[in-house]
Motif scaffolding. Structure first.
Motif, PDB file in Angstrom:
ATOM      1  N   LYS A  91       0.800  -1.218   0.000  1.00 46.47           N
ATOM      2  CA  LYS A  91       0.000   0.000   0.000  1.00 46.47           C
ATOM      3  C   LYS A  91       0.836   1.272   0.000  1.00 46.47           C
ATOM      4  O   LYS A  91       0.780   2.065  -0.934  1.00 46.47           O
ATOM      5  N   GLN A  92       1.646   1.483   1.027  1.00 44.03           N
ATOM      6  CA  GLN A  92       2.308   2.770   1.214  1.00 44.03           C
ATOM      7  C   GLN A  92       3.356   3.076   0.145  1.00 44.03           C
ATOM      8  O   GLN A  92       3.494   4.221  -0.275  1.00 44.03           O
ATOM      9  N   LEU A  93       4.092   2.079  -0.309  1.00 41.69           N
ATOM     10  CA  LEU A  93       5.100   2.334  -1.340  1.00 41.69           C
ATOM     11  C   LEU A  93       4.484   2.705  -2.680  1.00 41.69           C
ATOM     12  O   LEU A  93       5.168   3.250  -3.555  1.00 41.69           O
ATOM     13  N   TYR A  94       3.189   2.436  -2.839  1.00 45.71           N
ATOM     14  CA  TYR A  94       2.487   2.858  -4.049  1.00 45.71           C
ATOM     15  C   TYR A  94       1.867   4.244  -3.891  1.00 45.71           C
ATOM     16  O   TYR A  94       1.302   4.787  -4.834  1.00 45.71           O
ATOM     17  N   GLY A  95       1.919   4.798  -2.684  1.00 48.31           N
ATOM     18  CA  GLY A  95       1.355   6.123  -2.453  1.00 48.31           C
ATOM     19  C   GLY A  95       0.138   6.139  -1.567  1.00 48.31           C
ATOM     20  O   GLY A  95      -0.469   7.180  -1.360  1.00 48.31           O
ATOM     21  N   GLY A  96      -0.243   4.976  -1.020  1.00 48.00           N
ATOM     22  CA  GLY A  96      -1.381   4.938  -0.111  1.00 48.00           C
ATOM     23  C   GLY A  96      -2.642   4.428  -0.770  1.00 48.00           C
ATOM     24  O   GLY A  96      -2.637   3.962  -1.923  1.00 48.00           O
ATOM     25  N   LEU A  97      -3.755   4.528  -0.052  1.00 48.34           N
ATOM     26  CA  LEU A  97      -5.039   4.004  -0.515  1.00 48.34           C
ATOM     27  C   LEU A  97      -5.429   4.604  -1.867  1.00 48.34           C
ATOM     28  O   LEU A  97      -5.363   5.805  -2.067  1.00 48.34           O
ATOM     29  N   GLY A  98      -5.840   3.718  -2.782  1.00 47.63           N
ATOM     30  CA  GLY A  98      -6.270   4.158  -4.098  1.00 47.63           C
ATOM     31  C   GLY A  98      -5.197   4.082  -5.162  1.00 47.63           C
ATOM     32  O   GLY A  98      -5.486   4.238  -6.352  1.00 47.63           O
ATOM     33  N   ASN A  99      -3.963   3.833  -4.757  1.00 50.53           N
ATOM     34  CA  ASN A  99      -2.851   3.805  -5.707  1.00 50.53           C
ATOM     35  C   ASN A  99      -2.205   2.426  -5.844  1.00 50.53           C
ATOM     36  O   ASN A  99      -1.340   2.242  -6.698  1.00 50.53           O
ATOM     37  N   ASN A 100      -2.596   1.491  -5.005  1.00 50.02           N
ATOM     38  CA  ASN A 100      -1.934   0.192  -4.988  1.00 50.02           C
ATOM     39  C   ASN A 100      -2.394  -0.697  -6.136  1.00 50.02           C
ATOM     40  O   ASN A 100      -3.582  -0.776  -6.449  1.00 50.02           O
ATOM     41  N   LEU A 101      -1.436  -1.377  -6.756  1.00 54.50           N
ATOM     42  CA  LEU A 101      -1.731  -2.301  -7.854  1.00 54.50           C
ATOM     43  C   LEU A 101      -2.268  -3.627  -7.324  1.00 54.50           C
ATOM     44  O   LEU A 101      -3.167  -4.227  -7.914  1.00 54.50           O
TER      45      LEU A 101
END
Length: 314
Positions: free
Chosen positions: A101-111
């Motif tokens: 989650k967090q390394l993608y930028g948080g909620l809404g950005n995770n693959l």
């Protein structure tokens, strides 16, 4: 911003409410271990999310208040063995939040689905701890002793039902020689099924992914079974064993990592169902839900591109 946060928080609460029946049924059959895993998971999730947000200089309260990390913690906690050592859920949740989650930028950005990413990481890294399940109801004291490594778990543990079937078939036994009757697994799946119906009724999820998911399992398992009735598990056992209903209604339907178009959702859910049966039948793991979901998460951008409604004139 406040309206979005409120809407997200409401949706997350509804999903948590819907999980309650399946969790209660799991508690009825196997006891307090599941409660301890959920408590440990939620505490770890809040701590890790807060620390990472503080490191990034982001607002902690609003991010935690949306309920997404609580849901991730619960989904992972009920997916792992409820007698797993205390550190398993801590490691799994930490990995899920940071790398899912967090390394993608948080909620809404995770693959990827964070809970399933954490689950697969644990399954690959700690196969022994992830393959030992309780066989009886555990009191609070017993669960406390087992989870915190204060007693020997060999006397109260065993393999999963799907694992038992897989191992028996690998020894050249036929399906007819097996007694595939596991009421606890059936009733747990029934609990999550009714929870899924609640989500459909409240319009938290649409029918496209759960229905296509189950259709994929039914068609693939029936075709295999017809090809060799002595070797392959019947369709009803694929449906009612393992985490099928949890996967269909609560995991595959993750709004961030799933397909966003109507046709895309049908394709996405159907192929997850197909992959689950293939992995269960030919793979090295007894239940392939997490692997199937993560594999299909990778295809979502491609699916969405080719299933977008075409605009007239383009």
């Amino acid at each position: 911003m406040t309206l979005i946060l409120s809407s997200t928080s409401w949706m997350m609460r509804q999903v948590i409410y819907a999980l309650a029946l399946g969790i209660v049924v799991s508690y009825y059959f196997f006891g307090w271990g599941i409660v301890l895993q959920i408590v440990l998971g939620v505490i770890t999730a809040v701590a890790v999310e807060s620390a990472f947000l503080a490191f990034r200089g982001r607002d902690i309260i609003s991010s935690i208040s949306d309920g997404s990390i609580i849901l991730t913690a619960i989904l992972l906690a009920i997916s792992i063995p409820n007698i797993a050592p205390w550190w398993v859920i801590i490691v799994g949740i930490s990995f899920a939040i940071i790398f899912g989650k967090q390394l993608y930028g948080g909620l809404g950005n995770n693959l990827f689905n964070p809970a399933m990413l954490g689950y697969v990481f644990l399954l690959i890294s700690y196969p022994l701890q992830m393959s030992t399940w309780p066989i009886n109801f555990l009191s609070f004291d017993q669960a406390l002793e087992v989870v915190f490594n204060l007693s020997n778990i060999d006397a109260i543990s065993g393999a999963t039902r799907l694992d038992e079937i897989k191992n028996s078939l690998s020894l050249s036994n036929s399906i007819k020689q097996l007694e595939i009757h596991f009421p606890s697994q059936v009733w747990i799946n029934v609990g999550f099924f009714f929870g899924g119906l609640y989500l459909l009724f409240r319009k938290i999820i649409s029918w496209h992914i759960p229905v296509s998911f189950l259709v994929g399992i039914v068609i693939t398992s029936v075709l295999l079974w017809i090809s060799n009735v002595d070797l392959y598990i019947p369709m009803q056992n694929h449906i009612m064993l393992g985490g099928t209903m949890l996967g269909a209604f609560f995991i595959a339907t993750d709004p961030v990592s799933a397909s966003t178009t109507i046709n895309g959702r049908i394709i996405y859910g159907f192929l997850i169902g197909v992959l689950i049966v293939i992995i269960r039948t030919f793979g090295g793991y007894p239940d392939g839900i997490a692997f199937a979901v993560l594999l299909m998460n990778m295809t979502v951008p491609l699916i969405d591109v080719y299933t977008q409604p075409k605009v007239f004139g383009q």
